[in-house]
Design a protein around this motif. Structure first.
Motif, PDB file in Angstrom:
ATOM      1  N   VAL A  60       0.813  -1.213   0.000  1.00 28.00           N
ATOM      2  CA  VAL A  60       0.000   0.000   0.000  1.00 28.00           C
ATOM      3  C   VAL A  60       0.849   1.267   0.000  1.00 28.00           C
ATOM      4  N   ASP A  61       1.911   1.304   0.813  1.00 33.96           N
ATOM      5  CA  ASP A  61       2.697   2.529   0.940  1.00 33.96           C
ATOM      6  C   ASP A  61       3.652   2.763  -0.230  1.00 33.96           C
ATOM      7  N   HIS A  62       3.618   1.882  -1.237  1.00 35.75           N
ATOM      8  CA  HIS A  62       4.454   2.079  -2.422  1.00 35.75           C
ATOM      9  C   HIS A  62       3.623   2.186  -3.699  1.00 35.75           C
ATOM     10  N   ARG A  63       2.316   2.262  -3.560  1.00 30.74           N
ATOM     11  CA  ARG A  63       1.473   2.376  -4.750  1.00 30.74           C
ATOM     12  C   ARG A  63       1.564   3.780  -5.344  1.00 30.74           C
ATOM     13  N   GLY A  64       1.294   3.848  -6.636  1.00 30.60           N
ATOM     14  CA  GLY A  64       1.328   5.137  -7.324  1.00 30.60           C
ATOM     15  C   GLY A  64       2.718   5.572  -7.737  1.00 30.60           C
ATOM     16  N   ARG A  65       3.712   4.695  -7.622  1.00 28.79           N
ATOM     17  CA  ARG A  65       5.094   5.045  -7.969  1.00 28.79           C
ATOM     18  C   ARG A  65       5.594   4.301  -9.212  1.00 28.79           C
ATOM     19  N   GLY A  66       4.734   3.526  -9.831  1.00 31.12           N
ATOM     20  CA  GLY A  66       5.146   2.780 -11.014  1.00 31.12           C
ATOM     21  C   GLY A  66       5.707   1.408 -10.734  1.00 31.12           C
ATOM     22  N   VAL A  67       5.563   0.915  -9.493  1.00 31.02           N
ATOM     23  CA  VAL A  67       6.115  -0.392  -9.142  1.00 31.02           C
ATOM     24  C   VAL A  67       5.429  -1.506  -9.935  1.00 31.02           C
ATOM     25  N   ALA A  68       4.109  -1.433 -10.076  1.00 32.67           N
ATOM     26  CA  ALA A  68       3.389  -2.473 -10.816  1.00 32.67           C
ATOM     27  C   ALA A  68       3.847  -2.521 -12.271  1.00 32.67           C
ATOM     28  N   ILE A  69       4.092  -1.366 -12.856  1.00 30.42           N
ATOM     29  CA  ILE A  69       4.565  -1.325 -14.240  1.00 30.42           C
ATOM     30  C   ILE A  69       5.955  -1.932 -14.340  1.00 30.42           C
ATOM     31  N   ALA A  70       6.813  -1.631 -13.372  1.00 27.77           N
ATOM     32  CA  ALA A  70       8.158  -2.224 -13.365  1.00 27.77           C
ATOM     33  C   ALA A  70       8.087  -3.740 -13.247  1.00 27.77           C
ATOM     34  N   LEU A  71       7.203  -4.232 -12.401  1.00 26.17           N
ATOM     35  CA  LEU A  71       7.036  -5.680 -12.253  1.00 26.17           C
ATOM     36  C   LEU A  71       6.514  -6.305 -13.541  1.00 26.17           C
ATOM     37  N   LYS A  72       5.533  -5.653 -14.148  1.00 23.49           N
ATOM     38  CA  LYS A  72       4.973  -6.174 -15.393  1.00 23.49           C
ATOM     39  C   LYS A  72       6.044  -6.246 -16.480  1.00 23.49           C
ATOM     40  N   ALA A  73       6.838  -5.177 -16.603  1.00 23.03           N
ATOM     41  CA  ALA A  73       7.895  -5.149 -17.618  1.00 23.03           C
ATOM     42  C   ALA A  73       8.936  -6.229 -17.358  1.00 23.03           C
ATOM     43  N   ALA A  74       9.318  -6.402 -16.095  1.00 24.51           N
ATOM     44  CA  ALA A  74      10.305  -7.425 -15.747  1.00 24.51           C
ATOM     45  C   ALA A  74       9.771  -8.820 -16.026  1.00 24.51           C
ATOM     46  N   ALA A  75       8.489  -9.032 -15.773  1.00 31.36           N
ATOM     47  CA  ALA A  75       7.892 -10.349 -16.012  1.00 31.36           C
ATOM     48  C   ALA A  75       7.864 -10.668 -17.496  1.00 31.36           C
ATOM     49  N   LEU A  76       7.543  -9.695 -18.328  1.00 37.12           N
ATOM     50  CA  LEU A  76       7.530  -9.927 -19.772  1.00 37.12           C
ATOM     51  C   LEU A  76       8.928 -10.283 -20.265  1.00 37.12           C
ATOM     52  N   LEU A  77       9.934  -9.579 -19.762  1.00 34.22           N
ATOM     53  CA  LEU A  77      11.312  -9.864 -20.166  1.00 34.22           C
ATOM     54  C   LEU A  77      11.744 -11.249 -19.676  1.00 34.22           C
ATOM     55  N   GLU A  78      11.444 -11.572 -18.425  1.00 32.98           N
ATOM     56  CA  GLU A  78      11.874 -12.852 -17.856  1.00 32.98           C
ATOM     57  C   GLU A  78      11.206 -14.030 -18.565  1.00 32.98           C
ATOM     58  N   THR A  79       9.922 -13.910 -18.851  1.00 29.85           N
ATOM     59  CA  THR A  79       9.239 -15.015 -19.539  1.00 29.85           C
ATOM     60  C   THR A  79       9.763 -15.173 -20.963  1.00 29.85           C
ATOM     61  N   HIS A  80      10.078 -14.062 -21.613  1.00 30.97           N
ATOM     62  CA  HIS A  80      10.665 -14.145 -22.949  1.00 30.97           C
ATOM     63  C   HIS A  80      11.992 -14.899 -22.898  1.00 30.97           C
ATOM     64  N   ARG A  81      12.807 -14.596 -21.905  1.00 29.64           N
ATOM     65  CA  ARG A  81      14.101 -15.279 -21.752  1.00 29.64           C
ATOM     66  C   ARG A  81      13.918 -16.768 -21.512  1.00 29.64           C
TER      67      ARG A  81
END
Length: 321
Positions: free
Chosen positions: A256-277
């Motif tokens: 909750v105290d880290h929402r609104g900072r783009g963390v979810a987008i960073a996780l989504k981007a990292a997941a797409l890269l990791e699954t591609h690898r």
């Protein structure tokens, strides 16, 4: 159970161990293929004193329908109900026969303390109307998304690096077996405000979270760069599907105290890269249609709309009103 008759043209009987795969293959037609692992795990459960009633419809030695009411340990007091019939067998009363058998069992075994839930693909309008006949009403709608990964390695790597910098996090792959306590704590801190299968005050047993994803799932943790020793502030869990190169995002959450900072987008981007690898060709996911921030992020990523699902619920039993 019932014997075959002219109206139903099938025998409704209790599911056996050797029926599990055929039953799951049918049930995913209603729930969606991303639910296959949970369906198999729940159908196979033999926990003592657990609510567990599963049926099949059999005709000429072939399983043509399946239905179940089974406890969901991750949500105490919740039982999940579902009925499915092979497409070429629909319209013969098989689904109704299965549902009526489940309803009769529910009247004898469930009560007001139980919350009956179901998930149903949102392109099955007749299925939703069928569920309504048994008192199940829509509580949430989740939008489906799909992202094709082929030929996008450089784009994915650049986006993962940029979004992590923007959010001020490092995203790494976790070892779930070695870091289970850390992962479960992060899930607990990321749950507030997220939709659950039924009522908003529904309990969640995070210790049962491992039941929701496969052993070969990948867990990614986001850690704040500027807070030395701080616990992870978000995570995502992705898992390969049963065949082909498709992966599915089981869960993404941010404390909750880290929402609104783009963390979810960073996780989504990292997941797409990791699954591609790891050889994935596409990643699919679902998000609550009220979560405009994540829906906006999905569109920005270039994700394409796909089949979603309705969450349905009824408190008491499956009997007719």
């Amino acid at each position: 159970m019932t014997a075959p008759n002219a109206q139903v043209a099938a025998t409704i009987r209790v599911m056996r161990q050797d029926d599990l795969t055929a039953a799951a293959d049918l049930l995913v037609l209603s729930a969606g293929d991303d639910k296959r692992h949970r369906l198999l795990e729940r159908l196979a459960s033999t926990e003592p004193d657990e609510i567990h009633h599963a049926l099949v419809a059999e005709r000429s030695g072939v399983i043509v329908g399946a239905g179940k009411i089974i406890a969901e340990p991750a949500w105490p007091g919740t039982v999940a109900a579902l009925v499915a019939v092979a497409p070429h067998e629909r319209g013969r009363g098989i689904g109704t026969a299965l549902a009526n058998e489940l309803a009769a069992w529910a009247r004898d075994n469930l009560g007001p303390r139980h919350l009956v839930t179901s998930t149903l693909r949102d392109d099955l309008e007749r299925g939703r109307e069928f569920a309504a006949r048994y008192g199940l009403t829509v509580t949430h709608h989740s939008v489906g998304w799909r992202f094709d990964l082929a030929g996008r390695a450089d784009e994915l790597a650049e986006r993962a690096a940029r979004s992590a910098d923007t959010a001020g996090v490092r995203v790494r792959v976790a070892d779930f077996r070695a870091e289970e306590a850390v992962v479960l704590d992060c899930i607990t801190r990321s749950l507030p405000g997220l939709p659950v299968p039924g009522a908003e005050d529904q309990d969640v047993d995070v210790s049962q979270a491992h039941r929701l994803f496969t052993d070969d799932a990948v867990v990614l943790l986001a850690e704040p760069r500027d807070e030395s020793g701080a616990p992870p502030c978000g995570l995502t869990i992705v898992t390969p599907q049963s065949d082909g190169g498709d992966w599915y995002t089981v869960y993404t959450g941010v404390a909750v105290d880290h929402r609104g900072r783009g963390v979810a987008i960073a996780l989504k981007a990292a997941a797409l890269l990791e699954t591609h690898r790891r050889g994935a060709t596409a990643v699919s996911t679902h998000n609550d249609d009220g979560n405009e921030a994540i829906l906006r992020a999905n569109r920005a990523f270039g994700m394409q709309p796909s089949v979603g699902y309705w969450s349905l619920a009824r408190r008491d039993d499956l009997s007719h009103d």
